[in-house]
Write a protein that holds these residues in place. Structure first.
Motif, PDB file in Angstrom:
ATOM      1  N   CYS A 138       0.851  -1.193   0.000  1.00  0.00           N
ATOM      2  CA  CYS A 138       0.000   0.000   0.000  1.00  0.00           C
ATOM      3  C   CYS A 138       0.887   1.243   0.000  1.00  0.00           C
ATOM      4  CB  CYS A 138      -0.903  -0.001   1.236  1.00  0.00           C
ATOM      5  SG  CYS A 138      -1.929   1.472   1.412  1.00  0.00           S
ATOM      6  N   CYS A 139       0.601   2.183  -0.871  1.00  0.00           N
ATOM      7  CA  CYS A 139       1.439   3.386  -0.976  1.00  0.00           C
ATOM      8  C   CYS A 139       1.191   4.371   0.170  1.00  0.00           C
ATOM      9  CB  CYS A 139       1.273   4.047  -2.334  1.00  0.00           C
ATOM     10  SG  CYS A 139      -0.370   4.632  -2.711  1.00  0.00           S
ATOM     11  N   VAL A 140       0.260   4.061   1.055  1.00  0.00           N
ATOM     12  CA  VAL A 140       0.019   4.906   2.222  1.00  0.00           C
ATOM     13  C   VAL A 140       0.632   4.280   3.478  1.00  0.00           C
ATOM     14  CG1 VAL A 140      -1.737   5.942   3.723  1.00  0.00           C
ATOM     15  CG2 VAL A 140      -2.076   5.907   1.239  1.00  0.00           C
ATOM     16  N   CYS A 141       0.312   3.004   3.732  1.00  0.00           N
ATOM     17  CA  CYS A 141       0.719   2.402   5.005  1.00  0.00           C
ATOM     18  C   CYS A 141       1.725   1.258   4.858  1.00  0.00           C
ATOM     19  CB  CYS A 141      -0.504   1.897   5.758  1.00  0.00           C
ATOM     20  SG  CYS A 141      -1.333   0.504   4.962  1.00  0.00           S
ATOM     21  N   ILE A 184      -3.102   2.658  -8.578  1.00  0.00           N
ATOM     22  CA  ILE A 184      -2.102   2.707  -7.514  1.00  0.00           C
ATOM     23  C   ILE A 184      -2.419   1.589  -6.515  1.00  0.00           C
ATOM     24  CG2 ILE A 184      -1.596   5.173  -7.744  1.00  0.00           C
ATOM     25  CD1 ILE A 184      -3.470   5.616  -5.317  1.00  0.00           C
ATOM     26  N   PRO A 185      -1.418   1.126  -5.763  1.00  0.00           N
ATOM     27  CA  PRO A 185      -1.677   0.071  -4.784  1.00  0.00           C
ATOM     28  C   PRO A 185      -2.167   0.654  -3.459  1.00  0.00           C
ATOM     29  CG  PRO A 185       0.677   0.510  -4.882  1.00  0.00           C
ATOM     30  CD  PRO A 185       0.022   1.398  -5.905  1.00  0.00           C
ATOM     31  N   LEU A 186      -3.375   0.274  -3.075  1.00  0.00           N
ATOM     32  CA  LEU A 186      -3.920   0.671  -1.774  1.00  0.00           C
ATOM     33  C   LEU A 186      -4.487  -0.559  -1.085  1.00  0.00           C
ATOM     34  CD1 LEU A 186      -5.881   3.979  -2.583  1.00  0.00           C
ATOM     35  CD2 LEU A 186      -3.666   3.756  -1.447  1.00  0.00           C
ATOM     36  N   VAL A 235       2.396   9.580  -7.354  1.00  0.00           N
ATOM     37  CA  VAL A 235       2.629   8.171  -7.029  1.00  0.00           C
ATOM     38  C   VAL A 235       2.366   7.311  -8.261  1.00  0.00           C
ATOM     39  CG1 VAL A 235       1.742   6.226  -5.670  1.00  0.00           C
ATOM     40  CG2 VAL A 235       2.196   8.418  -4.565  1.00  0.00           C
ATOM     41  N   SER A 236       1.261   7.566  -8.938  1.00  0.00           N
ATOM     42  CA  SER A 236       0.920   6.817 -10.147  1.00  0.00           C
ATOM     43  C   SER A 236       2.019   6.948 -11.201  1.00  0.00           C
ATOM     44  CB  SER A 236      -0.423   7.321 -10.707  1.00  0.00           C
ATOM     45  OG  SER A 236      -0.732   6.681 -11.913  1.00  0.00           O
ATOM     46  N   HIS A 272      -3.179  12.243   4.179  1.00  0.00           N
ATOM     47  CA  HIS A 272      -2.046  11.312   4.164  1.00  0.00           C
ATOM     48  C   HIS A 272      -0.767  11.926   3.587  1.00  0.00           C
ATOM     49  CE1 HIS A 272      -4.484   8.041   5.616  1.00  0.00           C
ATOM     50  NE2 HIS A 272      -5.398   8.335   4.711  1.00  0.00           N
ATOM     51  N   HIS A 273      -0.808  13.220   3.263  1.00  0.00           N
ATOM     52  CA  HIS A 273       0.367  13.927   2.736  1.00  0.00           C
ATOM     53  C   HIS A 273       0.958  13.175   1.547  1.00  0.00           C
ATOM     54  CE1 HIS A 273       0.019  16.304   6.349  1.00  0.00           C
ATOM     55  NE2 HIS A 273       0.056  15.187   7.056  1.00  0.00           N
ATOM     56  N   ILE A 274       0.122  12.965   0.532  1.00  0.00           N
ATOM     57  CA  ILE A 274       0.506  12.192  -0.636  1.00  0.00           C
ATOM     58  C   ILE A 274      -0.104  12.833  -1.878  1.00  0.00           C
ATOM     59  CG2 ILE A 274      -1.478  10.614  -0.429  1.00  0.00           C
ATOM     60  CD1 ILE A 274       0.378   8.333  -1.297  1.00  0.00           C
ATOM     61  N   ASN A 275       0.606  12.771  -2.983  1.00  0.00           N
ATOM     62  CA  ASN A 275       0.091  13.219  -4.271  1.00  0.00           C
ATOM     63  C   ASN A 275      -0.170  11.955  -5.087  1.00  0.00           C
ATOM     64  OD1 ASN A 275       0.055  13.882  -7.090  1.00  0.00           O
ATOM     65  ND2 ASN A 275       0.855  15.902  -6.564  1.00  0.00           N
ATOM     66  N   LEU A 276      -1.421  11.590  -5.234  1.00  0.00           N
ATOM     67  CA  LEU A 276      -1.775  10.323  -5.871  1.00  0.00           C
ATOM     68  C   LEU A 276      -1.314  10.241  -7.325  1.00  0.00           C
ATOM     69  CD1 LEU A 276      -5.342   9.913  -4.348  1.00  0.00           C
ATOM     70  CD2 LEU A 276      -3.243   8.720  -3.670  1.00  0.00           C
ATOM     71  N   TRP A 277      -1.401  11.335  -8.059  1.00  0.00           N
ATOM     72  CA  TRP A 277      -0.985  11.309  -9.462  1.00  0.00           C
ATOM     73  C   TRP A 277       0.535  11.191  -9.564  1.00  0.00           C
ATOM     74  CZ3 TRP A 277      -4.136   9.998 -13.134  1.00  0.00           C
ATOM     75  CH2 TRP A 277      -5.506  10.173 -12.923  1.00  0.00           C
TER      76      TRP A 277
END
Length: 105
Positions: A21-24, A50-52, A79-80, A72-77
């Protein structure tokens, strides 16, 4: 290729499902499509997944991208894009990959 094209890439979906998971960082993950075009339209572009983990996949669906990214302090695009670069940087994989495009009007 037009904007409404359906892009399928089984090898990329498998690549994403093998990631944490790209968050946890937990596994297993679900490939979460960042953009689907309308309710019931199906997943349109495998190259934007993306993997979640299940928890974060559900959360993103409930609160939306903007709130999810802020929380979550993340930029999903971003990450993609980084996963796409990693996937296509492998020469053997790049030479063997098959991408299926279905044009829609």
């Amino acid at each position: 290729m037009n904007y409404n094209a359906k892009i399928r890439c089984p090898a990329y979906r498998a690549f994403i499902r093998a990631k944490p998971c790209c968050v946890c960082g937990r596994k297993p993950v679900e490939g979460d499509h960042l953009k689907a075009r309308g309710f019931g339209a199906g997943k349109q572009n495998d190259l934007t997944i993306i993997p979640l983990c299940h928890q974060h996949h559900s959360e993103r669906g409930q609160i939306g991208n903007e709130k999810f990214e802020a929380k979550h302090h993340i930029n999903l695009w971003q990450v993609s894009a980084m996963f796409l670069i990693e996937f296509f940087a492998d020469l053997e994989r790049r030479m063997a990959v098959q991408i299926h495009v279905s044009e829609k009007s």
